[in-house]
Design a protein around this motif. Sequence first.
Motif, PDB file in Angstrom:
ATOM      1  N   ARG A 160      61.050  13.553  25.230  1.00  0.00           N
ATOM      2  CA  ARG A 160      61.384  14.095  23.952  1.00  0.00           C
ATOM      3  C   ARG A 160      60.804  15.935  23.904  1.00  0.00           C
ATOM      4  O   ARG A 160      60.225  16.262  24.922  1.00  0.00           O
ATOM      5  N   ALA A 161      61.494  16.876  22.798  1.00  0.00           N
ATOM      6  CA  ALA A 161      61.334  17.670  22.903  1.00  0.00           C
ATOM      7  C   ALA A 161      59.826  17.512  22.321  1.00  0.00           C
ATOM      8  O   ALA A 161      59.708  17.476  21.273  1.00  0.00           O
ATOM      9  N   GLU A 166      56.819  10.794  29.600  1.00  0.00           N
ATOM     10  CA  GLU A 166      57.937  10.246  30.167  1.00  0.00           C
ATOM     11  C   GLU A 166      58.422   8.790  29.017  1.00  0.00           C
ATOM     12  O   GLU A 166      57.071   7.996  29.792  1.00  0.00           O
ATOM     13  N   HIS A 167      58.970   8.628  29.134  1.00  0.00           N
ATOM     14  CA  HIS A 167      58.991   7.416  28.771  1.00  0.00           C
ATOM     15  C   HIS A 167      60.932   6.541  29.685  1.00  0.00           C
ATOM     16  O   HIS A 167      61.745   7.286  29.672  1.00  0.00           O
ATOM     17  N   ARG A 168      60.271   5.671  30.733  1.00  0.00           N
ATOM     18  CA  ARG A 168      60.871   5.173  31.353  1.00  0.00           C
ATOM     19  C   ARG A 168      61.829   3.877  30.720  1.00  0.00           C
ATOM     20  O   ARG A 168      60.885   3.201  30.385  1.00  0.00           O
ATOM     21  N   ILE A 169      63.084   4.287  31.199  1.00  0.00           N
ATOM     22  CA  ILE A 169      63.991   3.355  30.112  1.00  0.00           C
ATOM     23  C   ILE A 169      65.179   2.602  31.021  1.00  0.00           C
ATOM     24  O   ILE A 169      66.085   3.147  31.350  1.00  0.00           O
ATOM     25  N   PRO A 170      64.514   1.073  30.925  1.00  0.00           N
ATOM     26  CA  PRO A 170      66.062   0.374  32.037  1.00  0.00           C
ATOM     27  C   PRO A 170      67.511   0.444  30.885  1.00  0.00           C
ATOM     28  O   PRO A 170      66.987   0.428  30.099  1.00  0.00           O
ATOM     29  N   ALA A 186      67.888  16.376  18.952  1.00  0.00           N
ATOM     30  CA  ALA A 186      67.760  17.625  19.392  1.00  0.00           C
ATOM     31  C   ALA A 186      66.681  18.225  19.991  1.00  0.00           C
ATOM     32  O   ALA A 186      65.694  17.765  19.500  1.00  0.00           O
ATOM     33  N   GLY A 187      67.160  18.890  21.409  1.00  0.00           N
ATOM     34  CA  GLY A 187      66.457  18.513  21.852  1.00  0.00           C
ATOM     35  C   GLY A 187      65.637  17.752  23.348  1.00  0.00           C
ATOM     36  O   GLY A 187      64.715  18.454  24.302  1.00  0.00           O
TER      37      GLY A 187
END
Length: 268
Positions: A160-161, A166-170, A186-187
């Motif tokens: 995210r801005a 950090e989000h690990r997304i399958p 945005a961002g």
Amino acid sequence: MFARMIAVLMSSATVAAVAAAQTPAPPAPMMAPADGYQLGINDEIEVTIFGQGQQAQITKTRVKEDGTVTLPLIGTVVARDLTARQLAESVTLQLRNEGFFTRPVVSVDVTQYVSNSVTIYGAVGSAGVFPLDRPLTVAMMLARAGGARADGADFVVLRRANDTTEHRIPVASFGGEYSSTTPLRAGDTLFVPVAPTIFVYGQVNSPGSFTITSGMTIRQVLARAGGPTLAGSERNISIYRGGERLKKVDLNSLAQEGDTLFIHEKLF
């Protein structure tokens, strides 16, 4: 004579049919680009004003910190939170109301998306900066970038801005705070890494390097390598992980990036 007339008519119809078949079909109309992008600070736009009997006036400028732009004749105009079409309509109205032109024609093009955009890079078909011209989810933005490449992982990393988390997304996930259906802001930044790999050698039918998908177990990796040879044993396997050798291997445990799997010979 009547038969001759019928023959002439049939011949004419045949010629017309052939001509129609040879005439190329008109091209399909191109879809107009989405007009939902809202202008924001530091976005760059190009404003073109056409007036009767005058040369077109072209102005390239950026949206200032206060959300306005400065244009010839009419001066300061509010641009923030307007689409390019809405800004063009606003400028047209001011030019007409202030008596500069009776029927002005104004066009506004966004030449650089800065404020309301998402960056996606890594192992994707077309990395770059994409405008948020409509509500977009993680999956929709990935599709807009051409999807993950053949060597890409089956997950995407979202940042995210103004946030270092950090989000690990399958990619195949649905629902929850962070999934492929998560709305983007945005961002935001999306990153698709190269798929992690594991190495398998020893007494297996197809030794080599294999990509790991999310949730893949050691047993599944072994199966992908063709399974043990007649001389190999599932009960005598070593994993080299992080510089260490693991002798006791649970085949149902998860494979990890960089693992090296060695299948030993049977002990007779």
